[in-house]
Design an enzyme around this catalytic site. Sequence first.
Site, PDB file in Angstrom:
ATOM      1  N   LYS A 191      -7.447   1.596  -2.905  1.00 46.90           N
ATOM      2  CA  LYS A 191      -6.986   1.137  -1.584  1.00 46.90           C
ATOM      3  C   LYS A 191      -7.082   2.275  -0.561  1.00 46.90           C
ATOM      4  O   LYS A 191      -7.400   2.052   0.615  1.00 46.90           O
ATOM      5  CB  LYS A 191      -5.544   0.625  -1.697  1.00 46.90           C
ATOM      6  CG  LYS A 191      -4.895   0.221  -0.399  1.00 46.90           C
ATOM      7  CD  LYS A 191      -5.428  -1.087   0.179  1.00 46.90           C
ATOM      8  CE  LYS A 191      -4.784  -1.357   1.542  1.00 46.90           C
ATOM      9  NZ  LYS A 191      -5.055  -2.669   2.071  1.00 46.90           N
TER      10      LYS A 191
ATOM     11  N   THR B 279       0.859  -1.185   0.000  1.00 46.38           N
ATOM     12  CA  THR B 279       0.000   0.000   0.000  1.00 46.38           C
ATOM     13  C   THR B 279       0.892   1.230   0.000  1.00 46.38           C
ATOM     14  O   THR B 279       1.620   1.483   0.975  1.00 46.38           O
ATOM     15  CB  THR B 279      -0.901   0.025   1.253  1.00 46.38           C
ATOM     16  OG1 THR B 279      -1.634  -1.203   1.305  1.00 46.38           O
ATOM     17  CG2 THR B 279      -1.864   1.191   1.204  1.00 46.38           C
TER      18      THR B 279
ATOM     19  N   LYS C 185       0.861   4.920   8.213  1.00 43.28           N
ATOM     20  CA  LYS C 185       1.474   5.259   6.918  1.00 43.28           C
ATOM     21  C   LYS C 185       0.400   5.442   5.844  1.00 43.28           C
ATOM     22  O   LYS C 185       0.405   6.407   5.092  1.00 43.28           O
ATOM     23  CB  LYS C 185       2.458   4.131   6.570  1.00 43.28           C
ATOM     24  CG  LYS C 185       3.089   4.148   5.201  1.00 43.28           C
ATOM     25  CD  LYS C 185       2.594   3.098   4.226  1.00 43.28           C
ATOM     26  CE  LYS C 185       2.419   1.684   4.647  1.00 43.28           C
ATOM     27  NZ  LYS C 185       1.746   0.815   3.702  1.00 43.28           N
TER      28      LYS C 185
HETATM   29  P1  NAP Z   1       5.291  -6.676   7.321  1.00 44.19           P
HETATM   30  O1  NAP Z   1       4.824  -7.889   8.062  1.00 44.19           O
HETATM   31  O2  NAP Z   1       5.997  -5.603   8.056  1.00 44.19           O
HETATM   32  O3  NAP Z   1       6.228  -7.214   6.123  1.00 44.19           O
HETATM   33  C1  NAP Z   1       6.925  -6.392   5.236  1.00 44.19           C
HETATM   34  C2  NAP Z   1       7.975  -7.293   4.599  1.00 44.19           C
HETATM   35  O4  NAP Z   1       8.609  -6.598   3.532  1.00 44.19           O
HETATM   36  C3  NAP Z   1       9.074  -7.694   5.602  1.00 44.19           C
HETATM   37  O5  NAP Z   1       9.369  -9.070   5.434  1.00 44.19           O
HETATM   38  C4  NAP Z   1      10.233  -6.800   5.185  1.00 44.19           C
HETATM   39  O6  NAP Z   1      11.501  -7.354   5.450  1.00 44.19           O
HETATM   40  C5  NAP Z   1      10.014  -6.723   3.695  1.00 44.19           C
HETATM   41  N1  NAP Z   1      10.638  -5.526   3.125  1.00 44.19           N
HETATM   42  C6  NAP Z   1      10.401  -4.238   3.486  1.00 44.19           C
HETATM   43  N2  NAP Z   1      11.151  -3.417   2.729  1.00 44.19           N
HETATM   44  C7  NAP Z   1      11.848  -4.210   1.886  1.00 44.19           C
HETATM   45  C8  NAP Z   1      12.787  -3.955   0.863  1.00 44.19           C
HETATM   46  N3  NAP Z   1      13.170  -2.693   0.585  1.00 44.19           N
HETATM   47  N4  NAP Z   1      13.314  -4.993   0.198  1.00 44.19           N
HETATM   48  C9  NAP Z   1      12.951  -6.266   0.492  1.00 44.19           C
HETATM   49  N5  NAP Z   1      12.064  -6.585   1.445  1.00 44.19           N
HETATM   50  C10 NAP Z   1      11.525  -5.556   2.135  1.00 44.19           C
HETATM   51  O7  NAP Z   1       4.098  -5.983   6.543  1.00 44.19           O
HETATM   52  P2  NAP Z   1       2.770  -6.653   5.939  1.00 44.19           P
HETATM   53  O8  NAP Z   1       1.710  -6.608   6.970  1.00 44.19           O
HETATM   54  O9  NAP Z   1       3.126  -7.922   5.260  1.00 44.19           O
HETATM   55  O10 NAP Z   1       2.406  -5.521   4.865  1.00 44.19           O
HETATM   56  C11 NAP Z   1       3.119  -5.370   3.642  1.00 44.19           C
HETATM   57  C12 NAP Z   1       2.419  -4.321   2.787  1.00 44.19           C
HETATM   58  O11 NAP Z   1       1.064  -4.737   2.549  1.00 44.19           O
HETATM   59  C13 NAP Z   1       2.325  -2.932   3.449  1.00 44.19           C
HETATM   60  O12 NAP Z   1       2.421  -1.923   2.468  1.00 44.19           O
HETATM   61  C14 NAP Z   1       0.954  -2.954   4.095  1.00 44.19           C
HETATM   62  O13 NAP Z   1       0.440  -1.641   4.273  1.00 44.19           O
HETATM   63  C15 NAP Z   1       0.162  -3.759   3.084  1.00 44.19           C
HETATM   64  N6  NAP Z   1      -1.006  -4.495   3.624  1.00 44.19           N
HETATM   65  C16 NAP Z   1      -0.974  -5.130   4.844  1.00 44.19           C
HETATM   66  C17 NAP Z   1      -2.106  -5.818   5.288  1.00 44.19           C
HETATM   67  C18 NAP Z   1      -2.145  -6.554   6.630  1.00 44.19           C
HETATM   68  O14 NAP Z   1      -3.263  -6.878   7.088  1.00 44.19           O
HETATM   69  N7  NAP Z   1      -1.013  -6.845   7.260  1.00 44.19           N
HETATM   70  C19 NAP Z   1      -3.247  -5.863   4.506  1.00 44.19           C
HETATM   71  C20 NAP Z   1      -3.236  -5.248   3.261  1.00 44.19           C
HETATM   72  C21 NAP Z   1      -2.112  -4.567   2.837  1.00 44.19           C
HETATM   73  P3  NAP Z   1      12.124  -7.456   6.948  1.00 44.19           P
HETATM   74  O15 NAP Z   1      11.896  -8.887   7.341  1.00 44.19           O
HETATM   75  O16 NAP Z   1      13.572  -7.127   6.766  1.00 44.19           O
HETATM   76  O17 NAP Z   1      11.396  -6.456   7.815  1.00 44.19           O
END
Ligand code: NAP
Length: 289
Positions: free
Chosen positions: A171, A96, A239
């Site tokens: 979104k 997102t 964010k």
């Molecule tokens: P998260 O658990 O914090 O996971 C983010 C992942 O991306 C982590 O494994 C992180 O690595 C990796 N990452 C971040 N920056 C990176 C980079 N520059 N290069 C390679 N890997 C990188 O977050 P999430 O909940 O999965 O959410 C991910 C995205 O989807 C966000 O934008 C969020 O807003 C969106 N989203 C989330 C949800 C939800 O319910 N969780 C629902 C819809 C959308 P590290 O292991 O090093 O931290």
Amino acid sequence: MSELRVGFVGLGAMGWPMAGHLKRQGLLVAVVNRNAAKAQQFARESAAEAPATLAELASLCNVIALCVSADADVIGVVREIAASVKPGIIVIDHSTVSSATAKQAQATMQAAGGDFLDAPVSGGVEGAKNGKLSIMVGGDAGTLARVRPVLDAYAARVSHMGPVGAGQNTKAVNQVLVAGIAQGVCEGLALGEALGLDPEVLLPTLLSGAAGCWFLEKRGATMLRNEFSGGFKLALLHKDLNIVRSLAQAAGTDHSIIEKSLADYDKLMAQGRGDEEISALIRLKRRAP
Ligand code: NAP
């Protein structure tokens, strides 16, 4: 596209199960994560490759899906991919971020002879695990058709919303509803607790009526037990709401729910709770001790 060879970047709460669906569909070739140990663990468990760099990933794949944290991550990852890309490669971004970031990423990929789709998702960690996400896509219809099996691996619904940026704008609308629902459910359940109502009876009663919703069903019981791990980190919603605030200000529409939510999540982040699930908002709704 004859044979899809998919790479996945970002193995977090969402990306890990999404990449797992691609593996089960026989589409996944390799994964990359910022913390490489996570990618290596996924590769061991799923018999995928875990290349050390995005350049190596780009050499193995013709489609790369991302689900990373924020705008700067998407721009950085897309720049690295574009620097080493074969013409024809398609990047699908499930993170997102703002529609401006999506347009910038599209320009970077197209200059490198590839293409880009913004494809943010909704449905939570549960939707990612069950392969039942709602995916909001911006970009070229032909490009979407070529990569459709990738999205179908974890989607309940794929909606083509318009050109690049339209997925992220959709979104943004979604996040206004998510923030408002969290405000209502957390405030209501804090009141229910204060009135001494039995959650075992209260929750199914509310869920059976007009107040029933995804957030109450998935997070109602856990927030009442003070369990705030997993799910959607509140720093990520914060964010998102900064992006949404700019859109609403530019559009001239009311943004009072966005402002209230930003202030509340700011407060929780200042308390060091940024990694807690958004249902931790109930902490601010309870009677002061
Ligand atoms: P998260 O658990 O914090 O996971 C983010 C992942 O991306 C982590 O494994 C992180 O690595 C990796 N990452 C971040 N920056 C990176 C980079 N520059 N290069 C390679 N890997 C990188 O977050 P999430 O909940 O999965 O959410 C991910 C995205 O989807 C966000 O934008 C969020 O807003 C969106 N989203 C989330 C949800 C939800 O319910 N969780 C629902 C819809 C959308 P590290 O292991 O090093 O931290």
